[in-house]
Design a protein around this motif. Sequence first.
Motif, PDB file in Angstrom:
ATOM      1  N   UNK A   1       0.811  -1.204   0.000  1.00 29.60           N
ATOM      2  CA  UNK A   1       0.000   0.000   0.000  1.00 29.60           C
ATOM      3  C   UNK A   1       0.849   1.260   0.000  1.00 29.60           C
ATOM      4  N   UNK A   2       0.473   2.222  -0.849  1.00 28.77           N
ATOM      5  CA  UNK A   2       1.072   3.545  -0.855  1.00 28.77           C
ATOM      6  C   UNK A   2      -0.023   4.549  -0.533  1.00 28.77           C
ATOM      7  N   UNK A   3       0.228   5.420   0.423  1.00 27.87           N
ATOM      8  CA  UNK A   3      -0.804   6.361   0.841  1.00 27.87           C
ATOM      9  C   UNK A   3      -0.151   7.639   1.340  1.00 27.87           C
ATOM     10  N   UNK A   4      -1.002   8.635   1.633  1.00 32.87           N
ATOM     11  CA  UNK A   4      -0.482   9.906   2.134  1.00 32.87           C
ATOM     12  C   UNK A   4      -1.568  10.653   2.879  1.00 32.87           C
ATOM     13  N   UNK A   5      -1.123  11.481   3.804  1.00 27.31           N
ATOM     14  CA  UNK A   5      -1.990  12.415   4.517  1.00 27.31           C
ATOM     15  C   UNK A   5      -1.544  13.824   4.151  1.00 27.31           C
ATOM     16  N   UNK A   6      -2.477  14.635   3.660  1.00 28.01           N
ATOM     17  CA  UNK A   6      -2.139  15.968   3.175  1.00 28.01           C
ATOM     18  C   UNK A   6      -3.072  16.997   3.819  1.00 28.01           C
ATOM     19  N   UNK A   7      -2.513  18.040   4.402  1.00 22.84           N
ATOM     20  CA  UNK A   7      -3.320  19.100   4.974  1.00 22.84           C
ATOM     21  C   UNK A   7      -3.830  20.038   3.884  1.00 22.84           C
ATOM     22  N   UNK A   8      -5.157  20.201   3.792  1.00 27.45           N
ATOM     23  CA  UNK A   8      -5.763  21.047   2.764  1.00 27.45           C
ATOM     24  C   UNK A   8      -6.935  21.821   3.361  1.00 27.45           C
ATOM     25  N   UNK A   9      -6.934  23.129   3.232  1.00 25.22           N
ATOM     26  CA  UNK A   9      -8.057  23.993   3.613  1.00 25.22           C
ATOM     27  C   UNK A   9      -8.539  23.750   5.039  1.00 25.22           C
TER      28      UNK A   9
ATOM     29  N   UNK B   1      -8.367  21.060   6.779  1.00 26.80           N
ATOM     30  CA  UNK B   1      -8.665  19.661   7.063  1.00 26.80           C
ATOM     31  C   UNK B   1      -7.561  18.762   6.537  1.00 26.80           C
ATOM     32  N   UNK B   2      -7.836  17.464   6.496  1.00 29.06           N
ATOM     33  CA  UNK B   2      -6.854  16.487   6.026  1.00 29.06           C
ATOM     34  C   UNK B   2      -7.441  15.638   4.908  1.00 29.06           C
ATOM     35  N   UNK B   3      -6.677  15.515   3.819  1.00 28.19           N
ATOM     36  CA  UNK B   3      -7.005  14.556   2.774  1.00 28.19           C
ATOM     37  C   UNK B   3      -6.204  13.295   3.036  1.00 28.19           C
ATOM     38  N   UNK B   4      -6.879  12.158   3.015  1.00 28.88           N
ATOM     39  CA  UNK B   4      -6.237  10.857   3.136  1.00 28.88           C
ATOM     40  C   UNK B   4      -6.463  10.119   1.826  1.00 28.88           C
ATOM     41  N   UNK B   5      -5.401   9.686   1.192  1.00 28.01           N
ATOM     42  CA  UNK B   5      -5.535   9.001  -0.092  1.00 28.01           C
ATOM     43  C   UNK B   5      -4.613   7.794  -0.110  1.00 28.01           C
ATOM     44  N   UNK B   6      -5.070   6.697  -0.714  1.00 28.97           N
ATOM     45  CA  UNK B   6      -4.249   5.497  -0.729  1.00 28.97           C
ATOM     46  C   UNK B   6      -4.663   4.509  -1.794  1.00 28.97           C
ATOM     47  N   UNK B   7      -3.689   3.725  -2.239  1.00 30.72           N
ATOM     48  CA  UNK B   7      -3.946   2.648  -3.187  1.00 30.72           C
ATOM     49  C   UNK B   7      -3.228   1.394  -2.746  1.00 30.72           C
ATOM     50  N   UNK B   8      -3.875   0.251  -2.932  1.00 32.37           N
ATOM     51  CA  UNK B   8      -3.294  -1.035  -2.503  1.00 32.37           C
ATOM     52  C   UNK B   8      -3.366  -2.063  -3.622  1.00 32.37           C
ATOM     53  N   UNK B   9      -2.445  -3.017  -3.560  1.00 37.94           N
ATOM     54  CA  UNK B   9      -2.457  -4.133  -4.507  1.00 37.94           C
ATOM     55  C   UNK B   9      -2.121  -5.411  -3.754  1.00 37.94           C
ATOM     56  N   UNK B  10      -2.895  -6.455  -3.971  1.00 38.93           N
ATOM     57  CA  UNK B  10      -2.695  -7.752  -3.322  1.00 38.93           C
ATOM     58  C   UNK B  10      -2.588  -8.830  -4.384  1.00 38.93           C
ATOM     59  N   UNK B  11      -1.695  -9.796  -4.160  1.00 38.36           N
ATOM     60  CA  UNK B  11      -1.620 -10.965  -5.046  1.00 38.36           C
ATOM     61  C   UNK B  11      -1.235 -12.183  -4.220  1.00 38.36           C
ATOM     62  N   UNK B  12      -1.587 -13.369  -4.738  1.00 36.46           N
ATOM     63  CA  UNK B  12      -1.264 -14.607  -4.047  1.00 36.46           C
ATOM     64  C   UNK B  12      -2.237 -15.702  -4.384  1.00 36.46           C
ATOM     65  N   UNK B  13      -2.535 -16.531  -3.387  1.00 43.24           N
ATOM     66  CA  UNK B  13      -3.418 -17.686  -3.575  1.00 43.24           C
ATOM     67  C   UNK B  13      -4.447 -17.740  -2.443  1.00 43.24           C
TER      68      UNK B  13
ATOM     69  N   UNK C   1     -10.309  10.182   1.290  1.00 38.76           N
ATOM     70  CA  UNK C   1     -11.207  10.736   2.298  1.00 38.76           C
ATOM     71  C   UNK C   1     -10.780  12.161   2.625  1.00 38.76           C
ATOM     72  N   UNK C   2     -11.755  12.953   3.060  1.00 41.98           N
ATOM     73  CA  UNK C   2     -11.463  14.304   3.532  1.00 41.98           C
ATOM     74  C   UNK C   2     -12.113  14.484   4.895  1.00 41.98           C
TER      75      UNK C   2
END
Length: 389
Positions: free
Chosen positions: A304-312, A314-326, A344-345
């Motif tokens: 997972x790669x994500x970040x928390x960013x302060x905007x106006x 408040x806080x923007x939370x954004x993230x993307x994940x990738x899973x692989x396996x069996x 999310x905001x």
Amino acid sequence: MRKSLIALAVMGASTVAFAASNVTLYGVIEEGVVVQKAKHQDTTVSLKSGFDQGSRWGLRGVEELGNGYSVGFVLEEGFDADTGANTASNSAGRVFGRESQLFVQGGFGKLGFGRFGTLASGAGSYQVLTGWALGTGFGLSAWTSFGGSFSRADNAVAYRTPSFGGLTITAMYSNGYTADDAKWSKNNHYYGIGAKYEANAIKSSLIFEAMDNKGTEVAAKTAGSLFNISQWAVVKGYDPANLTDPQKDEYKKWAETSLDDATAAKKRALMINYGLEYNMGAWTPMFAYQWFNQDGGKKTHMFGLSAKVGVAGGDILVGGRYLFGHDEALTGDDKVRAWNLGAAYIYPLSKRTAVKAYAGYADSSKGWKDKEEVAYNGYQLYLGLRHSF
């Protein structure tokens, strides 16, 4: 009725308790509207309690013993704000289902006994999970939505060391994840150890957890015990008298699988979580990784790669994940792939109240491509309000 009387008794005695020791009443109420659609399912609109932070109330108390030592407790109950019932998944059928512990602390660290969240659960006094901006909330973006998790443990003992230059070590053991009244070798045990480093701009954790599931181990009934290869071929639309080698191999694999996917949850499970965060002031980038391995179940890697960013304000939370396996509990193709994106905001209206908005999308392939759950295939939209006290 019994739970209501207990709650009333606790609240009725609160004035005396507050005067006698350092006791704090606290809680969180979160409620909002969720619009979601899972693959092959209808779109639904519902009022949802605790979409990100579970609605709860609790009591914390500490008594100073002198010389730097103290004894304390945490009693925390979850509930559904939209109905007022304690049917929240962590508290159903319990009086204090989110956490119930007695602890002692001092220069040696902190030692607790009772029920609390496991080290990577994202909940409770001893969790140390880092590296994912959306945490274990926000629906399909929760770190545990399609990854592994051991949630909360009964009959547990936890120890946390003092901080050594920002580094703490936490160990946890459960003598019976849900019950410990059987012979030790037949109880379901949880083991966990985690290291967390928090100093300057860096926050990081490495957690190893295991569940032996001895208390729930059963003799699994396989698909092949009910259907021989000829019967299976008829159902699949193959010619029983002229099966190809790939078709025979397909049957062999299918015949060895369990008829009940839940059987996978009754086998040993191992999990490692690693997280890293770096506070750069205006924003905090994060990285998270999970390895999960369960006999007869999932064997997956998740990034997972994500970040928390302060905007106006408040806080923007954004993230993307990738899973692989069996996923060995599946019939047919047991390879699995899954990914999701979420944002999310959170805007604070005051120190205790915030507005939350969220949007997320999930998609899976291979063995999970037709999984009719929004966490695997679907989308969610959320708008809600959180108040803490």
